[in-house]
Design a protein around this motif. Sequence first.
Motif, PDB file in Angstrom:
ATOM      1  N   HIS A   1      40.207  20.020  44.245  1.00 55.47           N
ATOM      2  CA  HIS A   1      41.359  20.574  42.847  1.00 55.47           C
ATOM      3  C   HIS A   1      40.867  20.575  41.673  1.00 55.47           C
ATOM      4  O   HIS A   1      41.902  22.450  41.508  1.00 55.47           O
ATOM      5  CB  HIS A   1      41.699  19.279  42.076  1.00 55.47           C
ATOM      6  N   SER A   2      39.695  21.352  41.274  1.00 53.72           N
ATOM      7  CA  SER A   2      39.327  22.478  40.001  1.00 53.72           C
ATOM      8  C   SER A   2      39.011  23.465  40.797  1.00 53.72           C
ATOM      9  O   SER A   2      39.597  23.874  39.923  1.00 53.72           O
ATOM     10  CB  SER A   2      38.249  22.078  40.469  1.00 53.72           C
ATOM     11  N   LEU A   3      38.563  23.645  42.147  1.00 57.42           N
ATOM     12  CA  LEU A   3      39.028  24.979  42.482  1.00 57.42           C
ATOM     13  C   LEU A   3      40.247  25.772  42.585  1.00 57.42           C
ATOM     14  O   LEU A   3      40.609  26.897  41.728  1.00 57.42           O
ATOM     15  CB  LEU A   3      37.752  24.680  43.567  1.00 57.42           C
ATOM     16  N   VAL A   4      41.053  24.782  42.931  1.00 54.50           N
ATOM     17  CA  VAL A   4      43.085  25.539  42.714  1.00 54.50           C
ATOM     18  C   VAL A   4      42.975  25.328  42.137  1.00 54.50           C
ATOM     19  O   VAL A   4      44.248  26.041  42.250  1.00 54.50           O
ATOM     20  CB  VAL A   4      43.315  24.481  43.833  1.00 54.50           C
ATOM     21  N   GLN A   5      43.125  24.619  41.166  1.00 53.38           N
ATOM     22  CA  GLN A   5      43.438  25.250  39.616  1.00 53.38           C
ATOM     23  C   GLN A   5      43.084  25.554  38.551  1.00 53.38           C
ATOM     24  O   GLN A   5      43.032  26.257  37.449  1.00 53.38           O
ATOM     25  CB  GLN A   5      43.744  23.618  38.447  1.00 53.38           C
ATOM     26  N   ASN A   6      41.315  26.090  39.218  1.00 51.04           N
ATOM     27  CA  ASN A   6      40.931  26.870  38.154  1.00 51.04           C
ATOM     28  C   ASN A   6      42.049  28.477  37.925  1.00 51.04           C
ATOM     29  O   ASN A   6      42.507  29.168  39.092  1.00 51.04           O
ATOM     30  CB  ASN A   6      40.010  27.659  39.085  1.00 51.04           C
ATOM     31  N   VAL A   7      41.636  29.255  36.784  1.00 50.31           N
ATOM     32  CA  VAL A   7      42.255  30.658  36.639  1.00 50.31           C
ATOM     33  C   VAL A   7      41.463  31.427  36.027  1.00 50.31           C
ATOM     34  O   VAL A   7      42.265  32.769  36.294  1.00 50.31           O
ATOM     35  CB  VAL A   7      43.710  30.217  35.652  1.00 50.31           C
ATOM     36  N   LYS A   8      40.020  31.187  36.325  1.00 51.98           N
ATOM     37  CA  LYS A   8      39.404  32.430  35.961  1.00 51.98           C
ATOM     38  C   LYS A   8      38.458  33.222  36.733  1.00 51.98           C
ATOM     39  O   LYS A   8      38.907  32.628  38.209  1.00 51.98           O
ATOM     40  CB  LYS A   8      38.148  31.616  35.053  1.00 51.98           C
ATOM     41  N   PRO A   9      38.739  34.285  36.886  1.00 50.07           N
ATOM     42  CA  PRO A   9      37.951  34.437  38.383  1.00 50.07           C
ATOM     43  C   PRO A   9      36.400  34.174  38.914  1.00 50.07           C
ATOM     44  O   PRO A   9      35.891  33.934  38.211  1.00 50.07           O
ATOM     45  CB  PRO A   9      37.691  36.218  38.236  1.00 50.07           C
ATOM     46  N   LEU A  10      36.262  33.677  39.904  1.00 50.13           N
ATOM     47  CA  LEU A  10      35.795  33.371  40.445  1.00 50.13           C
ATOM     48  C   LEU A  10      35.076  34.128  41.762  1.00 50.13           C
ATOM     49  O   LEU A  10      35.123  33.951  42.586  1.00 50.13           O
ATOM     50  CB  LEU A  10      35.655  32.257  41.246  1.00 50.13           C
ATOM     51  N   VAL A  11      33.320  34.286  41.404  1.00 48.41           N
ATOM     52  CA  VAL A  11      32.663  34.650  42.397  1.00 48.41           C
ATOM     53  C   VAL A  11      31.478  33.899  43.298  1.00 48.41           C
ATOM     54  O   VAL A  11      31.089  32.839  42.246  1.00 48.41           O
ATOM     55  CB  VAL A  11      32.171  35.916  41.532  1.00 48.41           C
ATOM     56  N   ALA A  12      31.242  34.416  44.401  1.00 50.89           N
ATOM     57  CA  ALA A  12      30.376  33.440  45.113  1.00 50.89           C
ATOM     58  C   ALA A  12      29.023  34.835  45.243  1.00 50.89           C
ATOM     59  O   ALA A  12      29.568  35.693  45.566  1.00 50.89           O
ATOM     60  CB  ALA A  12      31.082  32.620  46.256  1.00 50.89           C
ATOM     61  N   ALA A  13      27.862  34.774  45.653  1.00 53.33           N
ATOM     62  CA  ALA A  13      26.567  34.327  45.836  1.00 53.33           C
ATOM     63  C   ALA A  13      26.296  34.062  47.060  1.00 53.33           C
ATOM     64  O   ALA A  13      25.421  32.849  46.532  1.00 53.33           O
ATOM     65  CB  ALA A  13      25.849  35.044  44.699  1.00 53.33           C
ATOM     66  N   VAL A  14      26.191  34.054  48.038  1.00 52.23           N
ATOM     67  CA  VAL A  14      26.167  33.389  49.037  1.00 52.23           C
ATOM     68  C   VAL A  14      24.182  34.369  49.942  1.00 52.23           C
ATOM     69  O   VAL A  14      24.438  35.125  50.274  1.00 52.23           O
ATOM     70  CB  VAL A  14      26.953  33.404  50.177  1.00 52.23           C
TER      71      VAL A  14
ATOM     72  N   ALA B   1      30.040  40.557  38.256  1.00 55.65           N
ATOM     73  CA  ALA B   1      31.462  39.961  37.035  1.00 55.65           C
ATOM     74  C   ALA B   1      31.256  40.732  35.679  1.00 55.65           C
ATOM     75  O   ALA B   1      32.189  39.937  34.861  1.00 55.65           O
ATOM     76  CB  ALA B   1      30.741  38.658  36.828  1.00 55.65           C
ATOM     77  N   ARG B   2      30.428  40.965  35.687  1.00 65.59           N
ATOM     78  CA  ARG B   2      30.674  42.460  34.511  1.00 65.59           C
ATOM     79  C   ARG B   2      31.468  43.477  34.593  1.00 65.59           C
ATOM     80  O   ARG B   2      32.542  43.172  33.567  1.00 65.59           O
ATOM     81  CB  ARG B   2      28.864  42.706  34.412  1.00 65.59           C
ATOM     82  N   GLU B   3      31.846  43.517  35.995  1.00 57.96           N
ATOM     83  CA  GLU B   3      33.291  44.153  36.043  1.00 57.96           C
ATOM     84  C   GLU B   3      34.307  43.865  35.626  1.00 57.96           C
ATOM     85  O   GLU B   3      35.482  45.151  34.829  1.00 57.96           O
ATOM     86  CB  GLU B   3      32.937  45.019  36.998  1.00 57.96           C
ATOM     87  N   ILE B   4      34.022  42.719  35.825  1.00 56.25           N
ATOM     88  CA  ILE B   4      35.176  41.902  35.874  1.00 56.25           C
ATOM     89  C   ILE B   4      36.010  41.793  34.899  1.00 56.25           C
ATOM     90  O   ILE B   4      37.279  41.513  33.809  1.00 56.25           O
ATOM     91  CB  ILE B   4      35.499  41.104  36.609  1.00 56.25           C
ATOM     92  N   CYS B   5      34.606  41.228  33.801  1.00 61.14           N
ATOM     93  CA  CYS B   5      34.887  41.219  32.626  1.00 61.14           C
ATOM     94  C   CYS B   5      35.054  41.816  31.425  1.00 61.14           C
ATOM     95  O   CYS B   5      35.585  41.722  30.512  1.00 61.14           O
ATOM     96  CB  CYS B   5      32.962  40.079  31.860  1.00 61.14           C
ATOM     97  N   ALA B   6      34.632  43.171  31.887  1.00 59.42           N
ATOM     98  CA  ALA B   6      35.520  44.492  31.039  1.00 59.42           C
ATOM     99  C   ALA B   6      36.351  44.412  31.089  1.00 59.42           C
ATOM    100  O   ALA B   6      37.177  45.680  30.606  1.00 59.42           O
ATOM    101  CB  ALA B   6      33.894  45.686  31.707  1.00 59.42           C
TER     102      ALA B   6
END
Length: 251
Positions: free
Chosen positions: A88-101, A193-198
């Motif tokens: 539910h936290s993932l679904v309601q999240n409004v911030k861009p989310l990046v994953a490193a696998v 993430a830095r690209e998104i934050c800019a």
Amino acid sequence: MADHIIVTDEDATRIIRLRRPEKKNALTQDMYSAMSRAIDTAQNNPAIRCLIITGGSGVFTAGNDLDDFLQASRDKSERPTNAIKFLHSLVQNVKPLVAAVDGIAIGMGTIMLFHCDYVLASTTATFSTPFIQYGLVPEGASSLLMPQMMGHQRAFAMLAMGRALNAEDAHTAGFVNAVVAPGHAETEARKAAREICALSPEAVAITRKLLKLPPDEMVRRIEHEGHLFGERMRSDEAIAAFDAFFARRKT
């Protein structure tokens, strides 16, 4: 244990790091709770403009810790498990989310990626959702998100046949943005993430919302899957599969 999830804020990015290497970052209920808190507390914090989930170098996560998972499944209360709260936290999240696998992403380790916005994977990454091997069914709105992103046939192969994908396959399927050298997934995630934050936070937020399915639709699917998953957990087939797994582990 709280120290199995390390949360750090660096500039405008919150990094959520899984740190349980002795268990290949297998997820306990406490770890789910800690990840939920890290996501939820970022929502109304304007200083946090992007989130990263990483397992560090060599592994992402082996999915649910089966001992912890089975213990939680025997709880007869009606309260949602911490795993469901995390979804539910993932679904309601409004911030861009990046994953490193970097390494294995099993079960929830793969499912959570379909709630992410940008995914980096090393060449050693593998992705699998082996629910069918335990007589179980999909969870985490994966039955909704995976066909939408990958197409029915690829989703069927993963969810109904239990087939795994390597990093290149996942890139071709469309849920991995780029494949990088081993040990470089988190570094590349930080660059993204830095690209998104800019960029303009308002424009990014609006664009992201337009791209995502409505949260209510995903929550409904999570609840429907959860009901079916619970029924299957109590089935003779699933109980026998788990008994066989633990018997093999003891030998």
